[in-house]
Scaffold this motif. Structure first.
Motif, short mmCIF file in Angstrom:
data_model
loop_
_atom_site.label_atom_id
_atom_site.label_comp_id
_atom_site.label_asym_id
_atom_site.label_seq_id
_atom_site.Cartn_x
_atom_site.Cartn_y
_atom_site.Cartn_z
N LEU A 82 7.95 25.63 -51.02
CA LEU A 82 7.10 25.13 -50.00
C LEU A 82 7.76 24.02 -49.05
N ASN A 83 8.04 22.95 -49.88
CA ASN A 83 8.83 21.89 -49.34
C ASN A 83 9.95 22.17 -48.55
N LEU A 84 10.78 23.17 -48.77
CA LEU A 84 11.62 23.75 -47.92
C LEU A 84 11.09 24.58 -47.01
N ALA A 85 10.19 25.17 -46.84
CA ALA A 85 9.36 25.79 -45.72
C ALA A 85 8.91 24.46 -44.74
N CYS A 86 8.62 23.65 -45.35
CA CYS A 86 8.06 22.49 -44.44
C CYS A 86 9.45 21.85 -43.56
N ARG A 87 10.42 21.74 -44.27
CA ARG A 87 11.67 21.20 -43.58
C ARG A 87 11.97 22.31 -42.55
N TYR A 88 12.09 23.65 -42.80
CA TYR A 88 12.25 24.65 -41.93
C TYR A 88 11.37 24.57 -40.69
N GLN A 89 10.19 24.08 -40.89
CA GLN A 89 9.09 24.41 -39.83
C GLN A 89 9.62 23.09 -38.75
N ARG A 90 10.01 22.00 -39.49
CA ARG A 90 10.39 20.77 -38.66
C ARG A 90 11.39 21.28 -37.76
N LEU A 91 12.31 21.88 -38.26
CA LEU A 91 13.48 21.99 -37.69
C LEU A 91 13.66 23.17 -36.56
#
Length: 195
Positions: A82-91
């Motif tokens: 989910l932390n990676l999903a947050c990073r992807y969302q920002r990108l």
């Protein structure tokens, strides 16, 4: 419930991922060495989790859906994904994400290719990671487990074939010992396979 990810302010995107906006950059990778808690959680998911968790939605929706499928002892894996999903969302700047956590036991995607998406984030928790190469080269690069790989797809604004990076799943069917890859793939919500 975790805080909603901010939208795409450049200052919120850490290096080296800011480089993906450069016209000559088609892949960004970040080396990671995950703790024993996440690696143990990944092994437990391989043993007791579903073969495929595929959902689309906001981070909050994905967290709620994922929580209903979590085998005992896998919370650390869910938190990292989910932390990676947050990073992807920002990108990506998208409000929703296609989130795919899959056990791969065969040779899926044997051919080198470019995805029909704007951006794809990959992280293989167990087993060998993605293989990639430049379109004009025969040198194949192997990605270690747990590294983050961010790839431009054909739908990325301004994408061109010049300098493009192709990727594939690593061949595993001929290995002497069977391997299960646990692969996280994060995409635009309309990526193929959501129908």
């Amino acid at each position: 419930m975790r805080q909603s990810c901010p939208t795409r302010p450049l200052s919120a995107i850490p290096m080296p991922f800011q480089n993906i906006d450069r016209q000559d950059c088609f892949i960004v990778q970040q080396e990671r060495h995950l703790g024993q808690d996440i690696m143990q959680a990944a092994a437990l998911w391989n043993a007791h989790g579903p073969d495929l968790f595929l959902h689309r939605g906001t981070i909050e929706i994905l967290e709620t859906e994922l929580r209903t499928f979590l085998p005992a002892g896998t919370q650390a894996l869910a938190d990292d994904a989910l932390n990676l999903a947050c990073r992807y969302q920002r990108l990506s700047g998208t409000a929703e994400i296609r989130f795919r956590l899959e056990k791969v036991r065969h040779d899926s995607c044997r051919r080198f290719h470019v995805d029909h998406v704007p951006l794809r984030l990959l992280c293989t928790y167990t087993g060998p990671g993605v293989q990639w190469k430049h379109a004009d080269s025969e040198i194949i690069h192997d990605t270690p487990a747990c590294w983050i790989t961010l790839l431009k797809g054909r739908l990325y604004p301004g994408w061109s074939t010049k300098g493009a990076v192709l990727h594939r799943s690593p061949p595993i069917s001929d290995l002497p010992v069977p391997v299960t890859r646990l692969l996280l793939t994060l995409d635009h919500p309309d990526a193929c396979g959501m129908g």
